[in-house]
Design an enzyme around this catalytic site. Sequence first.
Site, PDB file in Angstrom:
ATOM      1  N   HIS A   2      40.950  77.177 -22.045  1.00 31.51           N
ATOM      2  CA  HIS A   2      39.776  76.388 -22.426  1.00 31.51           C
ATOM      3  C   HIS A   2      40.186  74.985 -22.880  1.00 31.51           C
ATOM      4  CE1 HIS A   2      36.022  75.223 -24.396  1.00 31.51           C
ATOM      5  NE2 HIS A   2      36.750  74.934 -25.464  1.00 31.51           N
TER       6      HIS A   2
ATOM      7  N   ASP B 207      37.580  83.919 -18.731  1.00 28.31           N
ATOM      8  CA  ASP B 207      36.469  83.452 -19.551  1.00 28.31           C
ATOM      9  C   ASP B 207      35.562  82.545 -18.732  1.00 28.31           C
ATOM     10  OD1 ASP B 207      34.867  83.044 -21.709  1.00 28.31           O
ATOM     11  OD2 ASP B 207      36.392  82.122 -22.992  1.00 28.31           O
TER      12      ASP B 207
ATOM     13  N   ASP C  23      39.772  79.662 -17.533  1.00 27.07           N
ATOM     14  CA  ASP C  23      38.474  79.184 -17.996  1.00 27.07           C
ATOM     15  C   ASP C  23      38.121  77.921 -17.237  1.00 27.07           C
ATOM     16  OD1 ASP C  23      36.124  79.036 -19.359  1.00 27.07           O
ATOM     17  OD2 ASP C  23      36.998  78.539 -21.305  1.00 27.07           O
TER      18      ASP C  23
ATOM     19  N   GLU D 121      32.036  77.434 -10.281  1.00 27.07           N
ATOM     20  CA  GLU D 121      32.597  78.317 -11.295  1.00 27.07           C
ATOM     21  C   GLU D 121      33.730  79.177 -10.756  1.00 27.07           C
ATOM     22  OE1 GLU D 121      33.660  79.704 -14.498  1.00 27.07           O
ATOM     23  OE2 GLU D 121      31.757  78.699 -14.787  1.00 27.07           O
TER      24      GLU D 121
END
Length: 846
Positions: free
Chosen positions: A821, A688, A618, A656
Site C-alpha cells: 500500500h 488487498d 495492493d 484493479e
Amino acid sequence: PGRARARGPAAARSRGRAAVRGRSPGAAWERGLPAAREQQKGAEGGAPSPGEWGMGLSAKLQTLSVTPRTGGLFEDHVVNTRQNMEHVKTSKIGSEGTKVKLMANHFRVTSRPQWNAYVYNVDFNPEVEDTALRTDLLLQNKSELGNYFLLDGNSLILPRKVENVDKMFGRNEDDKVIQITLRFSKELRPSHPECIRYFNILFRRVLKLMNLKQIGRNYYNNKKAMEFHEHKMEIWPGYITSILQYENSLTLCADVSHKLIRMETAYDIIVRIYENTQYGDWKKRVEEELIGSIIITKYNNRTYRIDNINWDQYPEDTFKRADGSVVTFVDYYMERYRECITDLNQPLLSSQGKWKKGQQDIPREPILLVPELCYLTGLTDPMRKNSRIMRDLALHTRLGPQRRQNELKEFIKAVQQDQTVQDELQLWDLKFDSNFLTFSGRVMDEVKVHQPRGWFEAIKNQAEWMRGTKTRMLSVETVNQWTLMYSTRCSEAADKLLDILSKIAPDMGMTISKPDKEIITDEFETYISRLKKLDLNQKQMVVCVLPNDKKDRYDDIKKYLCIDCPIPSQCVVAKTLEKPQTLLTIVTKIVQQINCKLGGALWTVEISLQRTMFIGIDCFHDIAHQHKSIAGFVASTNQELTRWYSECVIQEAGQELVSGLDDCLKGAIAVWLENIPSVPMNIIVYRDGVGDGQLQALLDHEIPQLVNCLETNFPVRINLTFIVVKKRINTRFFLEQQGGLRNPSPGTVIDVELTKHEWYDFFIVSQSVTDGTVTPTHYNVIYDTVGLKPDEVQRLTYQLCHMYYNLPGIIRVPAPCHYAHKLAYLVGQSIHEKPHISLSKFLYYI
C-alpha cells in the site's frame, strides 16, 4: 428528468452569450464580482444529469468450479472457493487460543420457509430512464400489481404471481401514455442469492419510509443534522445496512454512519478565490481547489465528483431531455425542483458520474452542475490539521462499543415500531431480531518478538515495544556518506536534528557520521534545482528539512531521488522538530526509518512456517485526476522477514486486476536466492484492495499468472496460497464485560457465524483501540496448495501484523500488505513512474 445530460462537449445554446444581462460571454467573471445570490437555497431535490500437486498447479486451478453469479454487490457471495480445498472441506474452524463470548452488529433475519418471490422482466415504451418515474408508472397499476412490489432496473419483483396481465399503461408528468410490458422470468426461494439482493432493495425502501435521505448507498437523517457554525459544516447521522446469508442464518448488518457536509457551495469557493486573488490565474486556483472534490446537491441528495469546470458554459445554456425536448438549466431547476439560479454568469461544473474501476474505456457523457446548488463534503487538508475541528468531529462521530450498540438498538426499535414499515415487511414476511448476534471467538496467544535483547512476548494492550531512545535495533547500517539539505529558514530545525541525532544514534547501536550540508540561501533556488547540481553517486542517503509540507516540493524531491538519481531519502518538515516535548520521539523515528531504508532491521517475529515467502499486493487509484493506476508488489526475501523486494506495475486508470505478476514473482525469487540458497517451499500472497464481485476475476486472471510462473521457471514444487484481505467492512465485534461492552483484545479471531459456508474465511481484530470502536479485518483464502490449517493461517496472519517497521506495534493488516500500500501510494501520488530497479531491495517507501 433529473438525469438529463449535455449532448456533446458543448450543449446547444438557446441564445447568444451577449444577451445575458447585456454583457459579453462571462463578463461578470472577467470584469467584476459575481452577482450576489438573492436567497439561501434549502429545497430538497438533483442535477440535470446529462489440492494435489500431482495434478499440477495450473490443472488444479482449472478444476476450480464456481456457481453462477448474480451481479452487483452479491457476486462474491456465491463463488464457492472452499470446495476444492480438501484440508478444510470438513471444517474451517480453528481451536487454538482462549474462548471469549462476543457480539456483533448483526441482527438475525427470519422469513417464512414457504415464501416465494416472483420476478418479471418489465419494459417501457417509450423508454423511461428515471427510476422514480418508472416506480410511479407502476404504482398507477395497483389494481393489477397490488400495493407492494420491488423494482430493480428492468426486473419487477412481486410477493405473488400476477395472472393474465402482460400489458399495462401509465401516464408520465407530461400526460403522455407509456406502455408497460410484463414477462414472467422466474420464481425464487428466500435463500436464493438473487432473492437476498431483493431483500436489500426492500430494506432500502424501509429506510426511505422512515424519511431517511439516500446519499450514495447509505441513508441519513437530515432532520437531526448537527450544525457547527463555527466550522461552517454540519454532520448528518445515518446508517449503513446490508442483508446477507452467513453460516447459519440470514442477518442484517447495521452500522452507524456520518456524512459531513460543509455550509459552503462550490459557488462560494469560486467567489472567495476570485475576490482574494490579486496576482496569478484565479481560474487555475479555482480548478486546483474544486477539481476532485465531492459535492452534494441537496435538492436530490446525490453526490458527484467534480472532474472539470466548464468556463464557457452557463446556466442559460440548454440541454436535451430524455424525451428530446430542449430546456435551459435555469428553467429546468425551477420546473423540477423550484430552485432559482441567481447568477447567470457562473460557469458549470462537469462530472463524469460515478467512476467505476475497470470501466475507464466506457464512454460517458458529462453531468453538468450549477455551482450555487453544489455543497462541498468532506474535510480539506487545513481542516484536518485543525485540532479543534477534529476534536469536535470526533466527539460526535467516534462512537465507542456501548454507545454504538445503543444507537443501533434504537434504530432497530424504530424499524419495529413504525407501522408503515411493518406493513411493508409483513407482506414479504421479513422479521428482525432486536438484539445483537452472539457467538464465540478466540483470543490467540501473544506473538514472540525478537530484538537484540532477546525474544519476548508482545503485550497486546501496549501500543509499542520499541519505546525510549535507547532501544537497540536488530541489525544496523552504518551511515558514512550522506547529505543534509535545508534552507536558511530551516537552519535552527536542522541544527536540532543533527544535535539529537549525534546523541541518540549511538545508544540505538547506529553510527551516523557528520553530513555534507547543502544550505539553500538563494530565495529563487529550490530544493530540486540544488539536488540536480550535486554529485550523489557515493552518497547513502539524502535528508531534506522542509519549511512546510507543500506537496509539489515533496513530489519533485521524491521523483528525482527515486528515478533520475536513485538514492534513499528522508523528508522532515521543520515544524515537527520545534516541539521540545516530542523532539526525542521524532528523531528516534527518523533514525529507525533511515536504518530501514538502508537495509537494516528493527525486530522480527517467530514464524513457524519455514522457507516461506510472504507477498503483499495492493493498488492505488487516483480517483480525482484519473492518472494511471499503480499496483504495488512487495515480497519478503529471507526467513526472518527483515529483507524485502518491491516492484510496481503501472496500469490504465481504474484498472484493479494486475497484469505482470509473473515477472514480479520471478524477480522476487531471484532476490530470495541471493539470501537463501534454495527457492522457497511456500509462497503466501495477501491481496488487498479488491472490491466486491472480484473473487472469480482473481481466480481467472491473477492467480494463473503466479501459477504459470512457478510451473514454467522452477522445476521443484512451490506451493501457493492466495488470501484476499478486506478492510472496508461494516461488521464490528464487541466483548461483553461486567454488564457492558468493550472492544475485543488484539488477537481475537472469529471463524464462526459471520463467515460463509462457501469460503475459507475468518476475521481478526489485530489493533488495540482506546477511543472508538475497533474495525476488524476480513481474510478469505481463495486458493491454497500449501494446505494451511485454520490455526496455522490465522496465527501466521496475526504474526505478520507485527512486522511493519514504521510502527512498533500491531497494525490492521499483514506487513507485506501495508508495504505494498505504501509503495503504490508513493508512486501514485508523487512519482507517477516506475522507481529505479536499484531501490527494489530497500524499504525506501516507508
